[in-house]
Design a protein around this motif. Sequence first.
Motif, mmCIF file in Angstrom:
data_model
loop_
_atom_site.group_PDB
_atom_site.id
_atom_site.type_symbol
_atom_site.label_atom_id
_atom_site.label_comp_id
_atom_site.label_asym_id
_atom_site.label_seq_id
_atom_site.Cartn_x
_atom_site.Cartn_y
_atom_site.Cartn_z
ATOM 1 N N ARG A 240 0.809 -1.216 0.000
ATOM 2 C CA ARG A 240 0.000 0.000 0.000
ATOM 3 C C ARG A 240 0.849 1.277 0.000
ATOM 4 O O ARG A 240 0.334 2.356 -0.244
ATOM 5 C CB ARG A 240 -0.943 -0.003 1.212
ATOM 6 N N THR A 241 2.118 1.145 0.342
ATOM 7 C CA THR A 241 3.023 2.298 0.313
ATOM 8 C C THR A 241 4.237 1.922 -0.546
ATOM 9 O O THR A 241 4.183 1.990 -1.750
ATOM 10 C CB THR A 241 3.439 2.712 1.738
ATOM 11 N N SER A 242 5.321 1.509 0.106
ATOM 12 C CA SER A 242 6.507 1.028 -0.608
ATOM 13 C C SER A 242 7.430 0.387 0.410
ATOM 14 O O SER A 242 7.317 0.627 1.623
ATOM 15 C CB SER A 242 7.232 2.174 -1.324
ATOM 16 N N ALA A 243 8.369 -0.418 -0.081
ATOM 17 C CA ALA A 243 9.348 -1.040 0.805
ATOM 18 C C ALA A 243 10.220 0.031 1.461
ATOM 19 O O ALA A 243 10.601 -0.085 2.640
ATOM 20 C CB ALA A 243 10.216 -2.029 0.031
ATOM 21 N N GLY A 244 10.525 1.098 0.706
ATOM 22 C CA GLY A 244 11.325 2.177 1.265
ATOM 23 C C GLY A 244 10.623 2.872 2.421
ATOM 24 O O GLY A 244 11.236 3.160 3.448
ATOM 25 N N PHE A 245 9.339 3.160 2.251
ATOM 26 C CA PHE A 245 8.582 3.807 3.321
ATOM 27 C C PHE A 245 8.496 2.895 4.540
ATOM 28 O O PHE A 245 8.627 3.356 5.680
ATOM 29 C CB PHE A 245 7.179 4.167 2.840
ATOM 30 N N TYR A 246 8.283 1.610 4.320
ATOM 31 C CA TYR A 246 8.235 0.657 5.432
ATOM 32 C C TYR A 246 9.558 0.674 6.200
ATOM 33 O O TYR A 246 9.576 0.650 7.433
ATOM 34 C CB TYR A 246 7.941 -0.745 4.899
ATOM 35 N N GLY A 247 10.679 0.731 5.477
ATOM 36 C CA GLY A 247 11.974 0.800 6.142
ATOM 37 C C GLY A 247 12.125 2.061 6.972
ATOM 38 O O GLY A 247 12.668 2.034 8.075
ATOM 39 N N VAL A 248 11.631 3.179 6.449
ATOM 40 C CA VAL A 248 11.689 4.438 7.196
ATOM 41 C C VAL A 248 10.858 4.342 8.471
ATOM 42 O O VAL A 248 11.268 4.821 9.543
ATOM 43 C CB VAL A 248 11.204 5.605 6.310
ATOM 44 N N VAL A 249 9.689 3.723 8.389
ATOM 45 C CA VAL A 249 8.838 3.549 9.573
ATOM 46 C C VAL A 249 9.567 2.731 10.626
ATOM 47 O O VAL A 249 9.556 3.065 11.824
ATOM 48 C CB VAL A 249 7.497 2.887 9.191
ATOM 49 N N LEU A 250 10.223 1.646 10.219
ATOM 50 C CA LEU A 250 10.940 0.808 11.178
ATOM 51 C C LEU A 250 12.100 1.566 11.812
ATOM 52 O O LEU A 250 12.342 1.452 13.022
ATOM 53 C CB LEU A 250 11.458 -0.454 10.483
ATOM 54 N N MET A 251 12.830 2.328 11.015
ATOM 55 C CA MET A 251 13.943 3.106 11.569
ATOM 56 C C MET A 251 13.435 4.179 12.527
ATOM 57 O O MET A 251 14.009 4.396 13.596
ATOM 58 C CB MET A 251 14.757 3.736 10.439
ATOM 59 N N GLY A 252 12.341 4.852 12.155
ATOM 60 C CA GLY A 252 11.762 5.842 13.047
ATOM 61 C C GLY A 252 11.250 5.217 14.332
ATOM 62 O O GLY A 252 11.404 5.788 15.421
ATOM 63 N N TYR A 253 10.666 4.040 14.211
ATOM 64 C CA TYR A 253 10.174 3.318 15.379
ATOM 65 C C TYR A 253 11.322 3.020 16.336
ATOM 66 O O TYR A 253 11.231 3.251 17.544
ATOM 67 C CB TYR A 253 9.511 2.010 14.924
ATOM 68 N N ALA A 254 12.419 2.483 15.783
ATOM 69 C CA ALA A 254 13.566 2.131 16.618
ATOM 70 C C ALA A 254 14.159 3.374 17.278
ATOM 71 O O ALA A 254 14.515 3.360 18.468
ATOM 72 C CB ALA A 254 14.623 1.420 15.778
ATOM 73 N N ALA A 255 14.273 4.471 16.525
ATOM 74 C CA ALA A 255 14.827 5.701 17.089
ATOM 75 C C ALA A 255 13.952 6.236 18.212
ATOM 76 O O ALA A 255 14.449 6.666 19.273
ATOM 77 C CB ALA A 255 14.984 6.750 15.989
ATOM 78 N N LEU A 256 12.632 6.218 18.010
ATOM 79 C CA LEU A 256 11.709 6.682 19.045
ATOM 80 C C LEU A 256 11.812 5.812 20.289
ATOM 81 O O LEU A 256 11.800 6.308 21.428
ATOM 82 C CB LEU A 256 10.279 6.682 18.499
ATOM 83 N N LEU A 257 11.938 4.512 20.100
ATOM 84 C CA LEU A 257 12.053 3.585 21.222
ATOM 85 C C LEU A 257 13.310 3.861 22.030
ATOM 86 O O LEU A 257 13.285 3.897 23.266
ATOM 87 C CB LEU A 257 12.066 2.153 20.686
ATOM 88 N N VAL A 258 14.430 4.065 21.336
ATOM 89 C CA VAL A 258 15.704 4.303 22.012
ATOM 90 C C VAL A 258 15.656 5.599 22.822
ATOM 91 O O VAL A 258 16.149 5.662 23.959
ATOM 92 C CB VAL A 258 16.851 4.351 20.977
#
Length: 406
Positions: A240-258
């Motif tokens: 529904r979006t793109s593999a690149g956007f999904y990767g950005v979401v995961l990186m943002g998620y990890a950064a927010l968690l840290v």
Amino acid sequence: MSAEQASKHSRFTAPQGFLLAGSFLITLGSFAVLPYMSVLLHQRLGLGLGVVGFVLAVASLIQFAGGVVAGPVAARIGLRRSMLLALALRTAGFAAFVPGLTSPVLAIGALLLVSSGAALYLPANKAYLVAGSPDTDRPRLLSASSSAFNAGMALGPPAAAPLVLGSPGVLFTCVAGLFALVGVGHAFLPREEARPETAAPQEPPSGEPRSGLSPFLVTVVSVYAFMFFQHYLALFAVPRTSAGFYGVVLMGYAALLVVAQPLLAEWIAALSYPAALRWGFGAMAAGMAAIAGGGHAGIAVGGALLCLGEIVLFLKNDLEALARSSAPPATVFGRQRLAAGIGAFASGVVGGQLYAAAESAGSARAFWVVVCLQCLLLPVLLMYGGRRTARGRSEPRAETASELRG
């Protein structure tokens, strides 16, 4: 609190600082390899997907359920030696992958060695981190530990991407060397300190009676709910979006968690357990609803809300498990790992059926709606069961008190 006391409270000791740095390096090395394991087993070694799935399931079971072994091992040989043994197993496992690149038997054996070391290491690591520290320092220490682990998890896969398929032997050699170096550092850690106070369950600071909620059961349910997001977001988001956007979401998620978990640690520690459930599951439910809305904004907002839910629930569950148990911390953390494994397994089984049913019905968004409803219902059931448990414990005490007065 004086300035000197505040400064002491905010600092880590040298062993604690080393463990936090080591936690980052260990997960950096592990997640440079483990996320690509299915690709290596299937594409390089030619194992069928059914066999690959079974091998990975067994490895995950060992990694989570094997945590209950950490308590007895630590009680027998000590926390530092437990960590050294765990790192030796993981070093040997990653080193065995080098000849295992041409042998499925060696590769599977190496993966099981790595999983066994992981099962033993994490409970001993967390127990050593809090050993000798007052209860008020536990939120800060455990949240910093989680941030270190999550930072390694976020950076490991992109760091290994250039080598994992082209030069996997070099990658495994580097990871084995990294674990060997970290293990040598662990050998210089001092023996763990004994806690200054007796190991007895602690009452809430407010003096109110503790709820009947079981941290083990709440952890099972928390991980069960969260893993729907972990397992199935890619299936929903990438088309529904793109593999690149999904990767950005995961990186943002990890950064927010840290970043966010240490900042929220004291607030989470001050919450009552029922309040933490309302905040945590409420954030998860809102996140699942946002994802169901679809689109870039819905998925990004949903990820941020799920991150908040994870921070609140996972930290509070560990703090409550420690506070309610008179067992050694390594045993407590081992049980929590077992609870997480049960929840992840149940989520994988149930989620696959739910997602398949939603796709068959022509609406994958319905999957997230159903998960959202579960996130709303599960804490209600947990708190209802907790109230019944607390009532059952209090009634005999009330009867005994009346008999004594009579």
